[in-house]
Design an enzyme around this catalytic site. Structure first.
Site, PDB file in Angstrom:
ATOM      1  N   ASN A   8     110.563 -14.925  48.552  1.00 36.68           N
ATOM      2  CA  ASN A   8     109.229 -15.213  48.604  1.00 36.68           C
ATOM      3  C   ASN A   8     108.537 -13.703  48.679  1.00 36.68           C
ATOM      4  O   ASN A   8     108.371 -13.070  49.686  1.00 36.68           O
ATOM      5  CB  ASN A   8     108.867 -15.863  49.863  1.00 36.68           C
ATOM      6  CG  ASN A   8     107.279 -16.006  50.189  1.00 36.68           C
ATOM      7  OD1 ASN A   8     106.529 -15.863  49.282  1.00 36.68           O
ATOM      8  ND2 ASN A   8     107.155 -16.558  51.516  1.00 36.68           N
ATOM      9  N   TRP A   9     107.770 -13.332  47.744  1.00 37.45           N
ATOM     10  CA  TRP A   9     107.063 -12.025  47.695  1.00 37.45           C
ATOM     11  C   TRP A   9     105.760 -12.003  48.224  1.00 37.45           C
ATOM     12  O   TRP A   9     105.016 -10.954  48.296  1.00 37.45           O
ATOM     13  CB  TRP A   9     106.832 -11.749  46.276  1.00 37.45           C
ATOM     14  CG  TRP A   9     108.367 -11.058  45.513  1.00 37.45           C
ATOM     15  CD1 TRP A   9     109.639 -10.853  46.287  1.00 37.45           C
ATOM     16  CD2 TRP A   9     108.591 -10.594  44.286  1.00 37.45           C
ATOM     17  NE1 TRP A   9     110.511 -10.488  45.327  1.00 37.45           N
ATOM     18  CE2 TRP A   9     109.900 -10.221  44.084  1.00 37.45           C
ATOM     19  CE3 TRP A   9     107.630 -10.435  43.262  1.00 37.45           C
ATOM     20  CZ2 TRP A   9     110.593  -9.544  42.878  1.00 37.45           C
ATOM     21  CZ3 TRP A   9     108.245  -9.945  42.005  1.00 37.45           C
ATOM     22  CH2 TRP A   9     109.627  -9.427  41.961  1.00 37.45           C
ATOM     23  N   LYS A  10     105.186 -13.197  48.838  1.00 37.42           N
ATOM     24  CA  LYS A  10     103.985 -13.440  49.416  1.00 37.42           C
ATOM     25  C   LYS A  10     102.829 -12.693  48.514  1.00 37.42           C
ATOM     26  O   LYS A  10     103.017 -12.582  47.414  1.00 37.42           O
ATOM     27  CB  LYS A  10     104.113 -12.851  50.815  1.00 37.42           C
ATOM     28  CG  LYS A  10     105.274 -13.330  51.496  1.00 37.42           C
ATOM     29  CD  LYS A  10     105.098 -13.034  52.892  1.00 37.42           C
ATOM     30  CE  LYS A  10     106.255 -13.465  53.713  1.00 37.42           C
ATOM     31  NZ  LYS A  10     106.283 -13.668  55.027  1.00 37.42           N
ATOM     32  N   HIS A  97     104.346 -23.561  53.868  1.00 40.93           N
ATOM     33  CA  HIS A  97     104.600 -22.290  54.148  1.00 40.93           C
ATOM     34  C   HIS A  97     104.046 -21.835  55.583  1.00 40.93           C
ATOM     35  O   HIS A  97     102.743 -22.260  55.768  1.00 40.93           O
ATOM     36  CB  HIS A  97     104.750 -20.972  53.406  1.00 40.93           C
ATOM     37  CG  HIS A  97     105.246 -19.662  53.866  1.00 40.93           C
ATOM     38  ND1 HIS A  97     104.700 -18.993  54.681  1.00 40.93           N
ATOM     39  CD2 HIS A  97     106.640 -19.501  53.602  1.00 40.93           C
ATOM     40  CE1 HIS A  97     105.513 -18.017  54.995  1.00 40.93           C
ATOM     41  NE2 HIS A  97     106.915 -18.202  54.407  1.00 40.93           N
ATOM     42  N   GLU A  99     102.493 -19.459  56.541  1.00 41.55           N
ATOM     43  CA  GLU A  99     101.239 -18.831  56.609  1.00 41.55           C
ATOM     44  C   GLU A  99     100.371 -19.690  56.083  1.00 41.55           C
ATOM     45  O   GLU A  99      99.077 -19.422  56.348  1.00 41.55           O
ATOM     46  CB  GLU A  99     101.589 -17.635  55.607  1.00 41.55           C
ATOM     47  CG  GLU A  99     102.465 -16.420  56.465  1.00 41.55           C
ATOM     48  CD  GLU A  99     103.363 -15.576  55.630  1.00 41.55           C
ATOM     49  OE1 GLU A  99     103.357 -15.663  54.416  1.00 41.55           O
ATOM     50  OE2 GLU A  99     104.343 -15.204  56.427  1.00 41.55           O
ATOM     51  N   GLU A 170     112.007 -22.547  59.020  1.00 43.70           N
ATOM     52  CA  GLU A 170     111.505 -21.415  59.426  1.00 43.70           C
ATOM     53  C   GLU A 170     110.747 -21.394  60.475  1.00 43.70           C
ATOM     54  O   GLU A 170     109.585 -21.365  60.541  1.00 43.70           O
ATOM     55  CB  GLU A 170     110.369 -21.068  58.112  1.00 43.70           C
ATOM     56  CG  GLU A 170     111.286 -20.920  56.701  1.00 43.70           C
ATOM     57  CD  GLU A 170     110.420 -20.043  55.687  1.00 43.70           C
ATOM     58  OE1 GLU A 170     110.970 -18.806  55.294  1.00 43.70           O
ATOM     59  OE2 GLU A 170     109.267 -20.122  55.500  1.00 43.70           O
ATOM     60  N   GLY A 176     108.733 -12.608  59.638  1.00 47.13           N
ATOM     61  CA  GLY A 176     108.161 -11.208  59.375  1.00 47.13           C
ATOM     62  C   GLY A 176     108.383 -10.591  60.694  1.00 47.13           C
ATOM     63  O   GLY A 176     107.324  -9.389  60.935  1.00 47.13           O
ATOM     64  N   SER A 214     113.282 -13.370  58.908  1.00 50.26           N
ATOM     65  CA  SER A 214     113.948 -12.140  58.976  1.00 50.26           C
ATOM     66  C   SER A 214     115.412 -12.213  58.512  1.00 50.26           C
ATOM     67  O   SER A 214     116.494 -11.424  59.232  1.00 50.26           O
ATOM     68  CB  SER A 214     113.753 -11.787  60.463  1.00 50.26           C
ATOM     69  OG  SER A 214     112.399 -11.433  60.748  1.00 50.26           O
ATOM     70  N   GLY A 235     111.724 -13.307  52.935  1.00 46.69           N
ATOM     71  CA  GLY A 235     110.391 -12.645  52.820  1.00 46.69           C
ATOM     72  C   GLY A 235     110.295 -11.048  52.545  1.00 46.69           C
ATOM     73  O   GLY A 235     110.813 -10.609  51.466  1.00 46.69           O
ATOM     74  N   GLY A 236     110.315 -10.331  53.752  1.00 50.01           N
ATOM     75  CA  GLY A 236     110.056  -8.982  53.629  1.00 50.01           C
ATOM     76  C   GLY A 236     111.222  -8.143  53.038  1.00 50.01           C
ATOM     77  O   GLY A 236     111.204  -7.407  51.916  1.00 50.01           O
TER      78      GLY A 236
HETATM   79  C1  PEP Z   1     109.081 -16.063  54.530  1.00 51.68           C
HETATM   80  O1  PEP Z   1     108.186 -15.363  54.083  1.00 51.68           O
HETATM   81  O2  PEP Z   1     109.328 -17.279  54.094  1.00 51.68           O
HETATM   82  C2  PEP Z   1     109.873 -15.210  55.541  1.00 51.68           C
HETATM   83  C3  PEP Z   1     110.882 -15.967  55.856  1.00 51.68           C
HETATM   84  O3  PEP Z   1     109.607 -13.896  55.768  1.00 51.68           O
HETATM   85  P1  PEP Z   1     110.498 -12.843  56.524  1.00 51.68           P
HETATM   86  O4  PEP Z   1     111.961 -12.936  55.613  1.00 51.68           O
HETATM   87  O5  PEP Z   1     109.809 -11.504  56.250  1.00 51.68           O
HETATM   88  O6  PEP Z   1     110.547 -13.199  57.687  1.00 51.68           O
END
Ligand code: PEP
Length: 251
Positions: A8-10, A97, A99, A170, A176, A214, A235-236
């Site tokens: 997920n590049w957000k 999600h 966010e 999640e 994040g 994470s 994500g990150g």
């Molecule tokens: C996400 O955006 O779904 C996510 C899990 O982000 P991160 O890996 O940065 O925690």
């Protein structure tokens, strides 16, 4: 069941950055991709076409969208429909999600509307669920997951093909933050989700349950080896081909 490794590049990356990362990722992973694995790229809308072209025709790599609006077309300025996404080569989309729920105010009901509509229009949906830290502290993890599943899956057909739907657990406090949920917490939540899915679906054992929060190269193997973990949503660490390819190839 193949494990799904999703990026997920957000709201990151310009066109040239996205193209570069996509090409590097393909070079770094294509040759050694384990037979039991699939890779899903979920970039911003602006990058869907380009990333799709990089992975076009490559087996086991898929394109997904971070969001969509539950209508086929119409006067919904700024929104994008599942039909438009499919037209760009998307086969997957996220719904719910954290966010979108907690920053952009999407309700459980609206998320459910999107799940139903996206499935109906032919997208494979990844329904994201997870508790906030204060809910965990109050011992409400199961209650939150139960509610988000009930509202998110309402009206979905009982005999849905399992590859059409995935659940991503999640925990909001792990997204994040660098704070990953421990193996016990992950297995507990995933087992609870599997048991809940048994109430809804005939093929519940084959519906993938992903973990997100994470995930990094140094914890991916352990997480992917846990019971009822059928993939990860990253994500990150998905923003750089170097770190994401290590997760994709993690043994
Ligand atoms: C996400 O955006 O779904 C996510 C899990 O982000 P991160 O890996 O940065 O925690």
């Amino acid at each position: 069941m193949k494990k799904l490794i999703a990026a997920n590049w957000k709201m990151f990356k310009t066109w040239s950055e996205g193209m570069q990362t996509a090409r590097e990722l393909l070079v770094a992973t294509r040759q050694d991709l384990p037979a039991d694995r699939e890779v899903l790229l979920i970039p911003s809308f602006t990058l869907l076409k380009g990333v799709g072209e990089v992975f076009s025709g490559v087996e086991n790599y898929y394109l997904g969208a971070q969001n969509f609006y539950p209508e086929e077309q119409g006067a919904y300025t700024g929104e994008i429909s599942p039909v438009q996404l499919k037209d760009l080569g998307c086969s997957f989309a996220l719904a719910g999600h954290s966010e979108r729920r907690h920053v952009l105010g999407e309700t459980d009901e609206f998320v459910g509307q999107k799940v139903r509509f996206g499935l109906e229009k032919g997208l494979n949906i990844i329904l994201c669920i997870g508790e906030k830290i204060e809910e965990r502290k109050k011992g409400q993890v199961e209650e939150v997951l139960h509610r988000q599943l009930a509202k998110g899956l309402a009206g979905v057909e009982k005999d849905i093909e399992p590859q059409r739907l995935s659940i991503a657990y999640e925990p909001v406090w792990a997204i994040g933050t660098g704070e990953v949920a421990g193996p016990k917490e992950i297995v507990h939540a995933h087992t609870f989700i599997r048991n809940e899915l048994a109430e809804y679906f005939q093929f519940y054992k084959d519906i993938r349950i992903l973990y997100g929060g994470s995930v990094k190269p140094d914890n991916a193997s352990q997480i992917l080896g846990l019971d009822n973990v059928d993939g990860v949503l990253v994500g990150g660490a998905s923003l750089k081909a170097e770190s994401f390819s290590q997760i994709v190839l993690a043994e």
